[in-house]
Write a protein that holds these residues in place. Structure first.
Motif, PDB file in Angstrom:
ATOM      1  N   ILE A 240      37.191  57.798  28.878  1.00  0.00           N
ATOM      2  CA  ILE A 240      37.528  57.951  27.464  1.00  0.00           C
ATOM      3  C   ILE A 240      38.077  56.675  26.829  1.00  0.00           C
ATOM      4  O   ILE A 240      38.161  56.583  25.604  1.00  0.00           O
ATOM      5  N   ALA A 241      38.443  55.691  27.645  1.00  0.00           N
ATOM      6  CA  ALA A 241      38.967  54.431  27.110  1.00  0.00           C
ATOM      7  C   ALA A 241      38.893  53.371  28.195  1.00  0.00           C
ATOM      8  O   ALA A 241      38.678  53.679  29.372  1.00  0.00           O
ATOM      9  N   TYR A 242      39.049  52.119  27.802  1.00  0.00           N
ATOM     10  CA  TYR A 242      39.027  51.021  28.768  1.00  0.00           C
ATOM     11  C   TYR A 242      40.008  49.937  28.348  1.00  0.00           C
ATOM     12  O   TYR A 242      40.365  49.801  27.164  1.00  0.00           O
ATOM     13  N   ILE A 243      40.470  49.172  29.332  1.00  0.00           N
ATOM     14  CA  ILE A 243      41.347  48.025  29.105  1.00  0.00           C
ATOM     15  C   ILE A 243      40.898  46.909  30.039  1.00  0.00           C
ATOM     16  O   ILE A 243      40.713  47.144  31.230  1.00  0.00           O
ATOM     17  N   GLU A 244      40.721  45.718  29.508  1.00  0.00           N
ATOM     18  CA  GLU A 244      40.361  44.561  30.330  1.00  0.00           C
ATOM     19  C   GLU A 244      41.541  43.589  30.360  1.00  0.00           C
ATOM     20  O   GLU A 244      42.212  43.383  29.340  1.00  0.00           O
ATOM     21  N   ALA A 245      41.764  42.995  31.524  1.00  0.00           N
ATOM     22  CA  ALA A 245      42.927  42.119  31.645  1.00  0.00           C
ATOM     23  C   ALA A 245      42.653  40.936  32.564  1.00  0.00           C
ATOM     24  O   ALA A 245      41.789  40.989  33.441  1.00  0.00           O
ATOM     25  N   GLU A 246      43.418  39.884  32.335  1.00  0.00           N
ATOM     26  CA  GLU A 246      43.379  38.691  33.170  1.00  0.00           C
ATOM     27  C   GLU A 246      44.717  38.589  33.899  1.00  0.00           C
ATOM     28  O   GLU A 246      45.780  38.694  33.282  1.00  0.00           O
ATOM     29  N   VAL A 247      44.674  38.411  35.206  1.00  0.00           N
ATOM     30  CA  VAL A 247      45.890  38.398  36.017  1.00  0.00           C
ATOM     31  C   VAL A 247      46.773  37.199  35.650  1.00  0.00           C
ATOM     32  O   VAL A 247      46.316  36.057  35.622  1.00  0.00           O
ATOM     33  N   VAL A 248      48.043  37.485  35.369  1.00  0.00           N
ATOM     34  CA  VAL A 248      49.007  36.422  35.064  1.00  0.00           C
ATOM     35  C   VAL A 248      50.125  36.370  36.093  1.00  0.00           C
ATOM     36  O   VAL A 248      50.887  35.393  36.135  1.00  0.00           O
ATOM     37  N   ASN A 249      50.214  37.412  36.904  1.00  0.00           N
ATOM     38  CA  ASN A 249      51.255  37.425  37.940  1.00  0.00           C
ATOM     39  C   ASN A 249      50.899  38.495  38.959  1.00  0.00           C
ATOM     40  O   ASN A 249      50.131  39.414  38.664  1.00  0.00           O
ATOM     41  N   GLU A 250      51.414  38.354  40.167  1.00  0.00           N
ATOM     42  CA  GLU A 250      51.222  39.393  41.168  1.00  0.00           C
ATOM     43  C   GLU A 250      52.458  39.482  42.049  1.00  0.00           C
ATOM     44  O   GLU A 250      53.167  38.500  42.251  1.00  0.00           O
ATOM     45  N   MET A 251      52.720  40.690  42.530  1.00  0.00           N
ATOM     46  CA  MET A 251      53.918  40.954  43.323  1.00  0.00           C
ATOM     47  C   MET A 251      53.521  41.610  44.638  1.00  0.00           C
ATOM     48  O   MET A 251      52.796  42.613  44.649  1.00  0.00           O
ATOM     49  N   ASP A 252      53.978  41.046  45.745  1.00  0.00           N
ATOM     50  CA  ASP A 252      53.702  41.599  47.063  1.00  0.00           C
ATOM     51  C   ASP A 252      54.627  42.786  47.302  1.00  0.00           C
ATOM     52  O   ASP A 252      55.854  42.655  47.294  1.00  0.00           O
TER      53      ASP A 252
ATOM     54  N   VAL B 241      49.805  42.005  37.554  1.00  0.00           N
ATOM     55  CA  VAL B 241      50.163  42.084  36.132  1.00  0.00           C
ATOM     56  C   VAL B 241      49.093  41.330  35.354  1.00  0.00           C
ATOM     57  O   VAL B 241      48.789  40.169  35.657  1.00  0.00           O
ATOM     58  N   GLY B 242      48.507  41.995  34.370  1.00  0.00           N
ATOM     59  CA  GLY B 242      47.417  41.387  33.626  1.00  0.00           C
ATOM     60  C   GLY B 242      47.654  41.322  32.130  1.00  0.00           C
ATOM     61  O   GLY B 242      48.191  42.270  31.534  1.00  0.00           O
ATOM     62  N   ARG B 243      47.288  40.191  31.527  1.00  0.00           N
ATOM     63  CA  ARG B 243      47.335  40.063  30.068  1.00  0.00           C
ATOM     64  C   ARG B 243      46.081  40.706  29.495  1.00  0.00           C
ATOM     65  O   ARG B 243      44.966  40.374  29.884  1.00  0.00           O
ATOM     66  N   VAL B 244      46.262  41.646  28.594  1.00  0.00           N
ATOM     67  CA  VAL B 244      45.129  42.394  28.040  1.00  0.00           C
ATOM     68  C   VAL B 244      44.288  41.497  27.146  1.00  0.00           C
ATOM     69  O   VAL B 244      44.795  40.879  26.211  1.00  0.00           O
TER      70      VAL B 244
END
Length: 227
Positions: free
Chosen positions: A110-122, A130-133
């Motif tokens: 019903i919906a979508y979001i695309e993002a580019e990774v700006v940070n990641e946590m182990d 974590v992605g910037r939309v």
């Protein structure tokens, strides 16, 4: 400690997809949440064993497709209980490439979001990306999103072992129930499988030979007595 408390947390059910070069993969996930509004960011939790995790780290991009309440268990089984290392999950899926070049699932979403990774946590077994939309939109405004509670309580769905919400089954078993050795789905003759034409009260032995697991598509031979 009563881990049933975790089921009281509110979740949705989503398809998280990514790419690596010219290859695509996606999986079912429930750990997705919005972090900030300006700039808009979202976070997803992905198991390190999953192929989607490898693809997100390779491309630095991911897409989230929000599943409809009407999404069939076969779709969830394909994306949640089968491995992209063994099959091409997108071969027969209706999808399109978004602005990031990552596939967006169009079947029962019903919906979508695309993002580019700006940070990641182990986080041990999982990584939180974590992605910037970069883009988002509505695909079907007339249908409601599937919640994780609805998936468990109405669809009688299970969590794969790589899911953060997976819990070891209890030891209470009934001899008339059968468990899928692939995904953990339990066939209960009291409930049957109405979506596949198996009426409540049907014993496992009386199910047609061509019946398959409603979640992962495994045939009857993959079921073990007890559950």
């Amino acid at each position: 400690m009563d881990k049933a408390a975790f089921y009281k947390l509110s979740y949705g059910l989503y398809v998280v997809s990514s790419r690596k070069d010219d290859l695509f993969n996606g999986q079912i996930a429930n750990t997705i949440f919005q972090v900030t509004s300006e700039p808009p960011t979202i976070a997803v939790g992905i198991n390190k064993q999953n192929l989607t995790h490898e693809y997100i780290q390779a491309s630095g991009k991911f897409a989230v497709s929000v599943l409809s309440k009407l999404a069939p268990m076969q779709l969830i089984g394909l994306l949640g209980f089968k491995c992209g290392r063994d099959i091409n999950k997108f071969e027969n899926l209706n999808s399109r490439l978004g602005k990031t070049g990552v596939p967006i699932v169009l079947d029962h979403t019903i919906a979508y979001i695309e993002a580019e990774v700006v940070n990641e946590m182990d986080c041990g077994s999982h990584t939180i990306f974590v992605g910037r939309v970069l883009d988002c939109g509505i695909l079907n405004a007339d249908e409601e999103p599937m919640t994780y509670a609805y998936y468990h309580e109405v669809k009688r769905g299970k969590s794969p072992k790589t899911a953060p919400t997976y819990q070891t089954p209890d030891n209470v078993e009934r001899e008339d129930r059968y468990t899928c050795s692939v995904c953990g789905y339990v066939y209960d003759p009291e409930k049957g499988d109405p979506d596949s034409g198996v009426k409540p009260g049907t014993q496992f032995a009386d199910i047609p030979a061509d019946w398959t697991c409603p979640i992962c598509g495994a045939d009857k031979s993959k079921f073990e007595k007890g559950g």
